[in-house]
Design a protein around this motif. Structure first.
Motif, PDB file in Angstrom:
ATOM      1  N   SER A 189      -8.618   3.551   0.064  1.00  0.00           N
ATOM      2  CA  SER A 189      -9.145   4.896   0.333  1.00  0.00           C
ATOM      3  C   SER A 189      -8.001   5.889   0.346  1.00  0.00           C
ATOM      4  CB  SER A 189      -9.874   4.922   1.683  1.00  0.00           C
ATOM      5  OG  SER A 189     -10.981   4.046   1.671  1.00  0.00           O
ATOM      6  N   ALA A 190      -8.088   6.896  -0.513  1.00  0.00           N
ATOM      7  CA  ALA A 190      -7.045   7.916  -0.580  1.00  0.00           C
ATOM      8  C   ALA A 190      -7.364   9.065   0.372  1.00  0.00           C
ATOM      9  CB  ALA A 190      -6.919   8.437  -2.004  1.00  0.00           C
ATOM     10  N   GLY A 191      -6.315   9.756   0.822  1.00  0.00           N
ATOM     11  CA  GLY A 191      -6.506  10.937   1.636  1.00  0.00           C
ATOM     12  C   GLY A 191      -7.038  12.091   0.816  1.00  0.00           C
ATOM     13  N   PRO A 192      -7.356  13.207   1.461  1.00  0.00           N
ATOM     14  CA  PRO A 192      -7.972  14.325   0.740  1.00  0.00           C
ATOM     15  C   PRO A 192      -7.057  15.031  -0.242  1.00  0.00           C
ATOM     16  CG  PRO A 192      -7.474  14.935   3.014  1.00  0.00           C
ATOM     17  CD  PRO A 192      -7.219  13.458   2.908  1.00  0.00           C
ATOM     18  N   SER A 193      -5.745  14.871  -0.088  1.00  0.00           N
ATOM     19  CA  SER A 193      -4.837  15.657  -0.929  1.00  0.00           C
ATOM     20  C   SER A 193      -3.831  14.824  -1.714  1.00  0.00           C
ATOM     21  CB  SER A 193      -4.066  16.662  -0.065  1.00  0.00           C
ATOM     22  OG  SER A 193      -3.339  15.991   0.953  1.00  0.00           O
ATOM     23  N   ALA A 194      -3.893  13.512  -1.619  1.00  0.00           N
ATOM     24  CA  ALA A 194      -2.914  12.683  -2.321  1.00  0.00           C
ATOM     25  C   ALA A 194      -3.541  11.364  -2.749  1.00  0.00           C
ATOM     26  CB  ALA A 194      -1.694  12.416  -1.438  1.00  0.00           C
ATOM     27  N   ALA A 195      -3.101  10.844  -3.872  1.00  0.00           N
ATOM     28  CA  ALA A 195      -3.582   9.560  -4.367  1.00  0.00           C
ATOM     29  C   ALA A 195      -3.069   8.432  -3.490  1.00  0.00           C
ATOM     30  CB  ALA A 195      -3.139   9.352  -5.811  1.00  0.00           C
ATOM     31  N   GLN A 196      -3.750   7.313  -3.547  1.00  0.00           N
ATOM     32  CA  GLN A 196      -3.343   6.113  -2.826  1.00  0.00           C
ATOM     33  C   GLN A 196      -3.209   4.975  -3.829  1.00  0.00           C
ATOM     34  OE1 GLN A 196      -2.586   6.068   0.333  1.00  0.00           O
ATOM     35  NE2 GLN A 196      -2.191   3.875   0.584  1.00  0.00           N
ATOM     36  N   SER A 197      -2.186   4.153  -3.688  1.00  0.00           N
ATOM     37  CA  SER A 197      -1.932   3.082  -4.629  1.00  0.00           C
ATOM     38  C   SER A 197      -1.755   1.753  -3.922  1.00  0.00           C
ATOM     39  CB  SER A 197      -0.663   3.378  -5.448  1.00  0.00           C
ATOM     40  OG  SER A 197      -0.762   4.620  -6.117  1.00  0.00           O
ATOM     41  N   VAL A 198      -2.059   0.677  -4.643  1.00  0.00           N
ATOM     42  CA  VAL A 198      -1.708  -0.660  -4.197  1.00  0.00           C
ATOM     43  C   VAL A 198      -0.918  -1.318  -5.321  1.00  0.00           C
ATOM     44  CG1 VAL A 198      -3.574  -0.986  -2.543  1.00  0.00           C
ATOM     45  CG2 VAL A 198      -3.963  -1.548  -4.942  1.00  0.00           C
ATOM     46  N   ARG A 199       0.103  -2.078  -4.949  1.00  0.00           N
ATOM     47  CA  ARG A 199       0.990  -2.704  -5.927  1.00  0.00           C
ATOM     48  C   ARG A 199       1.029  -4.206  -5.700  1.00  0.00           C
ATOM     49  NH1 ARG A 199       7.106  -0.535  -6.502  1.00  0.00           N
ATOM     50  NH2 ARG A 199       5.891   1.376  -6.905  1.00  0.00           N
ATOM     51  N   THR A 200       0.961  -4.941  -6.793  1.00  0.00           N
ATOM     52  CA  THR A 200       1.030  -6.390  -6.721  1.00  0.00           C
ATOM     53  C   THR A 200       2.458  -6.835  -6.403  1.00  0.00           C
ATOM     54  OG1 THR A 200       1.663  -6.775  -9.019  1.00  0.00           O
ATOM     55  CG2 THR A 200      -0.704  -6.495  -8.555  1.00  0.00           C
TER      56      THR A 200
ATOM     57  N   SER B 170       0.865  -1.172   0.000  1.00  0.00           N
ATOM     58  CA  SER B 170       0.000   0.000   0.000  1.00  0.00           C
ATOM     59  C   SER B 170       0.900   1.220   0.000  1.00  0.00           C
ATOM     60  CB  SER B 170      -0.914  -0.005   1.231  1.00  0.00           C
ATOM     61  OG  SER B 170      -1.723   1.157   1.255  1.00  0.00           O
ATOM     62  N   ILE B 171       0.693   2.124  -0.931  1.00  0.00           N
ATOM     63  CA  ILE B 171       1.594   3.253  -1.132  1.00  0.00           C
ATOM     64  C   ILE B 171       0.808   4.551  -1.028  1.00  0.00           C
ATOM     65  CG2 ILE B 171       3.240   4.323  -2.713  1.00  0.00           C
ATOM     66  CD1 ILE B 171       3.480   1.531  -4.048  1.00  0.00           C
ATOM     67  N   GLY B 172       1.210   5.422  -0.099  1.00  0.00           N
ATOM     68  CA  GLY B 172       0.541   6.699   0.063  1.00  0.00           C
ATOM     69  C   GLY B 172       0.038   6.885   1.478  1.00  0.00           C
ATOM     70  N   PRO B 173      -0.492   8.076   1.779  1.00  0.00           N
ATOM     71  CA  PRO B 173      -0.944   8.387   3.147  1.00  0.00           C
ATOM     72  C   PRO B 173      -2.312   7.819   3.489  1.00  0.00           C
ATOM     73  CG  PRO B 173      -1.288  10.273   1.723  1.00  0.00           C
ATOM     74  CD  PRO B 173      -0.608   9.242   0.889  1.00  0.00           C
ATOM     75  N   GLY B 174      -3.011   7.256   2.500  1.00  0.00           N
ATOM     76  CA  GLY B 174      -4.341   6.715   2.760  1.00  0.00           C
ATOM     77  C   GLY B 174      -4.299   5.304   3.315  1.00  0.00           C
ATOM     78  N   GLN B 175      -5.346   4.542   3.046  1.00  0.00           N
ATOM     79  CA  GLN B 175      -5.443   3.204   3.611  1.00  0.00           C
ATOM     80  C   GLN B 175      -5.822   2.185   2.539  1.00  0.00           C
ATOM     81  OE1 GLN B 175      -8.307   3.375   6.788  1.00  0.00           O
ATOM     82  NE2 GLN B 175      -6.967   4.546   8.156  1.00  0.00           N
ATOM     83  N   ALA B 176      -5.397   0.960   2.764  1.00  0.00           N
ATOM     84  CA  ALA B 176      -5.814  -0.170   1.945  1.00  0.00           C
ATOM     85  C   ALA B 176      -6.006  -1.363   2.857  1.00  0.00           C
ATOM     86  CB  ALA B 176      -4.771  -0.478   0.873  1.00  0.00           C
ATOM     87  N   SER B 177      -7.123  -2.042   2.731  1.00  0.00           N
ATOM     88  CA  SER B 177      -7.412  -3.171   3.615  1.00  0.00           C
ATOM     89  C   SER B 177      -7.983  -4.325   2.810  1.00  0.00           C
ATOM     90  CB  SER B 177      -8.386  -2.760   4.722  1.00  0.00           C
ATOM     91  OG  SER B 177      -9.583  -2.233   4.169  1.00  0.00           O
TER      92      SER B 177
END
Length: 474
Positions: free
Chosen positions: A201-212, A176-183
């Motif tokens: 779920s991305a935060g209000p000001s930055a994208a959120q990514s998940v990587r295989t 999980s990459i970024g300030p948000g969350q991945a579950s």
């Protein structure tokens, strides 16, 4: 050495056959905008000009005007897709190419008019989708994605593509990459009743990514990639990694779509080895959710693939059309060259809310079409276009090289440059070209009325053409 525009019709085969081919040029007007016509509602139908909107009176009038201006060529946007009869076998190995009689009759009339005016055409066969607000008359996007043969790189039980192996509540090998969350969620609510999936779920000001997890990749085979998504998806990136895990290259597939509660399966392919840097050892897929958004990602599968049935049908139709209008036929004598797709590398959007196709993947498609066209006995050369935007062929890097040439070199016999430069500037990078080139869409201008489109009674970009023919600024 530079050929004058008036000599192109005679010398084009000689120029392209030369060991160190000289540059040639020809003023060209933008496409078939003078042959658009209108539908029953009076609305211009750009892609319908060979079917319900064919107007020989308008075409004759404008070719007259162009001939009086001394123009010897035009660019014709064929929209071959609208000429193809797609019966029940379309998209299967049983398909036999067939074309609508009205379309072929109108096309042959147009070619006859060109010959009467002692003019020739450079023909764009197909059109990318999304750039004219309609997929009608464009390559079907489904034809572009490879057909998956297996999931031998990522998939069920392979490198945890299915997310079934977990540790501390998260799929093993996934990031999980970024300030948000991945579950991790599931089973029961994913693409399948038993499959796991990720909520992102991305935060209000930055994208959120998940990587295989990364998987072995040698670039020697066409790889098919499928990514189940729903909710807001910004894009998908295919990452090409070195043995130490460092990023060497990536394909960015801009999606920018909210799929809501409906799962969609995004299908794409890998780049071929011809455009990837050396040292690629593994591949991974990254899914990006926009700032303030939330999305869902299902099990990602990556494995061997091949061109699907739709693409094979397009290949067959292109080969049949080229054969019908080769240089040895009456109609073919009015055709100076073929081009696969208008500004394909520049306008890489394919519409229908499925985002943009990476240039490195488009490259493999254009090489395929080039080989199809060159495989038909014909003296007509095959070109590819580059516009003064997006990914221009002549752009130089810090070392003064042409990094984008790898996208064009094995897909064309000549380069067609759309300068759109009213000042007359000639790109300095053209001195490093390995093929002949011409100024295309020379009737298009960044200014004037109407901007960007040709008027057969006017000549835009006169400075660029004059400098080109005299060898100045190059």
């Amino acid at each position: 050495m530079r050929w004058r525009a008036g000599l192109l019709f005679f010398f084009i085969a000689v120029v392209l056959a030369a060991a160190s081919p000289p540059v040639f040029s020809v003023p060209s007007y933008k496409g078939m905008d003078y042959g658009w016509g209108s539908n029953v509602f009076g609305t211009p139908t750009y892609e319908h000009w060979l079917t319900d909107s064919y107007d020989p009176v308008t075409i004759t009038r404008d070719l007259d005007a162009m001939a009086r201006a001394g123009t010897l060529t035009t660019t014709a946007w064929l929209f071959l897709d609208r000429c193809i009869v797609k019966d029940s076998t379309w998209g299967t190995s049983a398909y036999t190419p067939a074309f609508y009689p009205d379309c072929t009759a109108h096309w042959e009339d147009f070619l006859a008019q060109l010959r009467l005016h002692h003019m020739g055409a450079i023909v764009n066969l197909l059109n990318r989708g999304g750039d004219i607000g309609s997929s009608t008359g464009s390559i079907e996007r489904a034809a572009l994605a490879p057909q998956a043969l297996d999931s031998s790189l990522l998939g069920p039980g392979v490198n945890n593509g299915d997310m079934s192996r977990t540790a501390a509540g998260f799929p093993v090998g996934w990031q999980s990459i970024g300030p948000g969350q991945a579950s991790l969620l599931g089973p029961g609510n994913g693409l399948t009743s038993s499959g796991f999936y990720l909520s992102v779920s991305a935060g209000p000001s930055a994208a959120q990514s998940v990587r295989t997890p990364s998987a072995p990749f040698d670039g020697g085979k066409l790889v098919a990639i499928s990514v189940p998504v729903r909710g807001k998806i910004l894009g998908v990136s295919v990452l090409y990694l070195a043995a130490d895990g460092s990023l060497l290259s990536q394909d960015d597939w801009s999606v920018g779509n909210d799929f809501g509660d409906v799962w969609q399966l995004l299908r794409m392919g890998s780049s071929d080895a011809g455009v990837l840097p050396s040292g690629v050892a593994s591949i991974a897929v990254q899914i990006n959710v926009p700032a303030g958004g939330s999305g869902f990602v299902g099990p990602v599968q990556v494995g061997n693939g091949l061109r699907n049935g739709l693409w094979q049908s397009y290949r067959a139709a292109v080969a049949a059309w080229i054969s019908r209008y080769s240089g040895a036929t009456d109609g073919g004598k009015a055709i100076l060259g073929w081009q696969a797709v208008d500004e394909g590398y520049e306008g890489i959007s394919w519409g229908d809310n499925w985002g943009a196709i990476a240039p490195s993947f488009l490259h493999s498609l254009y090489v395929d079409l080039y080989q199809v066209i060159r495989g038909v006995p014909s003296a007509q050369p095959v070109g590819i276009e580059s516009a003064n935007k997006g990914l221009p062929l002549w752009s130089q890097d810090a070392a003064g090289q042409l990094p984008n040439k790898k996208f064009y070199a094995d897909a064309a016999d000549y380069y067609n440059l759309h300068l759109f430069d009213d000042t007359g500037s000639i790109p300095p990078g053209v001195d490093m070209f390995d093929k002949p080139w011409l100024i295309g869409e020379a009737g298009a201008s960044l200014t004037g009325s109407p901007a960007h489109f040709s008027d057969p009674t006017q000549q835009f970009e006169p400075n660029a053409i004059s400098k080109f023919l005299t060898g100045a600024d190059s």
